[in-house]
Design an enzyme around this catalytic site. Structure first.
Site, PDB file in Angstrom:
ATOM      1  N   GLU A 218       0.824  -1.210   0.000  1.00  0.00           N
ATOM      2  CA  GLU A 218       0.000   0.000   0.000  1.00  0.00           C
ATOM      3  C   GLU A 218       0.856   1.257   0.000  1.00  0.00           C
ATOM      4  O   GLU A 218       0.533   2.239  -0.665  1.00  0.00           O
ATOM      5  CB  GLU A 218      -0.930  -0.012   1.214  1.00  0.00           C
TER       6      GLU A 218
ATOM      7  N   THR B 288     -11.212   6.925 -14.100  1.00  0.00           N
ATOM      8  CA  THR B 288     -10.270   6.461 -13.085  1.00  0.00           C
ATOM      9  C   THR B 288     -10.666   5.110 -12.493  1.00  0.00           C
ATOM     10  O   THR B 288      -9.853   4.470 -11.830  1.00  0.00           O
ATOM     11  CB  THR B 288     -10.113   7.520 -11.975  1.00  0.00           C
TER      12      THR B 288
END
Length: 528
Positions: free
Chosen positions: A390, A516
């Protein structure tokens, strides 16, 4: 076949699009990464012409597996919790996974799943929700998912279909949703609140909004206007966007085109000079070039602002780790102080530079995009699961005995080992392959998909995992975000799928542009 002949074959598409490919053996920005590996990949592919189809079919199987688990357990709800086989509703309880999955089921041409979703969408009541509604998340998932499905089906380019009523409902439901959301823009400036409450038609009372949550609405809302002929929708988003395209005060644009992250809803002023391409800012920059792709005749200012941001990014934010100067990452900034840390979310950046370089015929942007793709690839291949974390850093002040060896070998160290089924690295591989034709990027995408399938698959779906650098990914987090369907599965499939009008750089043109959330929207201006 001689190496020189393979190189010629690999560059046919590249030269046809007016671009130049690095010479065989070149490692400029990591394009061929290690000698002639890209050329060897092409040779292997020529020996096995069915490989792409086999891989595409494997991704379709994984998508179908995840869909069946979600739909059989959680139809009408937002997400499957794949460990417990229970359901979760973080996206307004409107069935986010179903709407997000539609465009992927369409491009994969899976008729039964398409039919299930088309039958479901007309039943959604977009006028009510008992929870807070995110304008940003609802726009990119629900609004874009339905608009994409409407255009893909209306164009007649697929071997799947739906009833006339259900196809029409995709557009009428999009209007219903936008009408329900539009009060969010009722502010002195027209800058919307992101958190809204439909049942009371009220906001959360925020005084500020962020760069990405304001700047990632215009593509979808403008497309709705273009499809319906009602200019109100696009005008709302463009008015909000105008404050981002003309930022004030000027000192909160510390580098040309690169702006702060927080904007006042009451007067449109930027309140800081902190930013970069990380989460919270990312898709604002992404949409600048995509709006130009969508309609180059109307949105030249978006192109100009993207060029400013891209040039400043290359000049100021380029960062090469001290232990691995061959890698390129993007730093972020606080005023004019640089922060050597990044995120999985940021790894869309390579694909965005590649798209910009392709449509603007700028080799420097393409080379830089490939360098960014190469850096993000390293975040995957360096972990035990071969999945990227992440968040990560290459700031040497954070290097100690616990991460020194990892940093020395890999050029970064992990600051958050979580993996939330994110798509950005595979997304950039997709752009790299579509724009260069180098099959190495197909192999990278396949490696990533295999790792995700092996590590995150559980029960009836795929789960976020706690630690990408632990055996078996640590533990399952019992979360399957809807973007697994919309993005991870779509990009993993399309990189191996045949050319098609909705593919990036089809015949050297972009007839569609991906939002997106990876929903393809039909370009309305001349394809570029």
């Amino acid at each position: 076949m001689r190496l020189a002949s393979l190189y010629v074959a690999a560059t046919v598409l590249y030269h046809a699009c007016g671009l130049a490919l690095p010479q065989p053996g070149s490692t400029k920005f990591g394009y061929l990464a290690s000698g002639d590996r890209g050329i060897r990949a092409l040779q292997n592919r020529a020996a096995n012409p069915t490989l792409e189809q086999e891989r595409a079919n494997a991704v379709k199987d994984a998508f179908t597996f995840a869909w069946n688990g979600y739909f059989s357990n959680c139809k009408g709800q937002d997400e499957l919790e794949p460990v417990s086989n229970t359901c979760l509703n973080p996206r307004n309880n409107w069935g986010a996974s179903a709407v997000d999955a539609l465009s992927t089921a369409l491009v994969m041409e899976i008729q039964d799943i398409v039919t299930d979703i088309l039958d479901y969408i007309p039943t959604i009541d977009f006028t009510t929700s008992t929870t807070s509604v995110s304008l940003f998340e609802t726009t990119i998932r629900y609004l874009a998912g339905m608009l994409s499905g409407y255009s893909l089906l209306s164009e007649g380019i697929l071997n799947v279909t739906g009833s006339v009523a259900n196809i029409k409902a995709l557009l009428t439901q999009s209007q219903s949703l936008a009408d329900s959301l539009s009060f969010a823009f009722d502010s002195p400036t027209g800058i919307p609140s992101n958190s809204i409450y439909l049942n009371s038609r009220s906001t959360g009372g925020e005084s500020v909004n962020s760069l990405a949550t304001i700047g990632t609405l215009v593509l979808e809302w403008q497309h709705l206007s273009d499809l319906t002929g009602n200019g109100t929708y696009g005008a709302l988003a463009q008015k909000a966007e105008s404050y981002l395209l003309n930022p004030e005060p000027t000192y909160n644009e510390p580098f040309p085109g690169l702006v702060g992250s927080t904007i006042s809803i009451s007067n449109g002023a930027f309140l800081d000079a902190t930013g970069g391409w990380n989460g919270g800012d990312d898709s604002f920059y992404e949409y600048l070039i995509k709006m130009y792709v969508y309609d180059s005749s109307r949105f030249g200012i978006y192109r100009d602002r993207w060029i400013l941001a891209a040039n400043s990014t290359m000049k100021y934010l380029t960062s090469n780790p001290s232990s691995r100067p061959d890698l390129t990452f993007l730093a972020s900034y606080v005023n004019t102080t640089f922060v050597n840390a990044s995120q999985h979310l940021t790894c869309f950046d390579g694909g965005n530079f590649l798209l910009g370089g392709s449509v603007l015929k700028r080799q420097d942007y393409i080379d830089f995009g490939l360098a960014l793709v190469n850096g993000c690839h390293d975040t995957y291949t360096s972990t035990l699961t071969r999945i990227g974390p992440e968040a990560f850093s290459w700031d040497t002040t954070g290097v100690d005995a616990s991460n020194q060896a990892f940093y020395n070998a890999n050029g970064f160290y992990i600051t958050n080992a979580f993996y939330d089924l994110r798509p950005e690295v595979i997304e950039s591989y997709y752009y790299a392959y579509r724009i260069t034709g180098n099959t190495m990027y197909q192999d990278w995408a396949w490696d990533a998909f295999v790792a995700i399938n092996a590590t995150t698959r559980v029960n009836n779906g795929f789960s976020a995992i706690s630690d990408v650098n632990a055996a078996h990914g640590g533990s399952f987090d019992n979360v399957q975000e809807s973007f697994l369907f919309a993005e991870v599965m779509k990009y993993s499939y399309l990189i191996h799928a045949p050319d098609a009008p909705f593919q990036v750089n089809n015949d050297c043109e972009n007839q569609w542009v991906f939002n997106t959330e990876a929903h393809p929207l039909k370009v309305v201006g001349p394809p570029i």
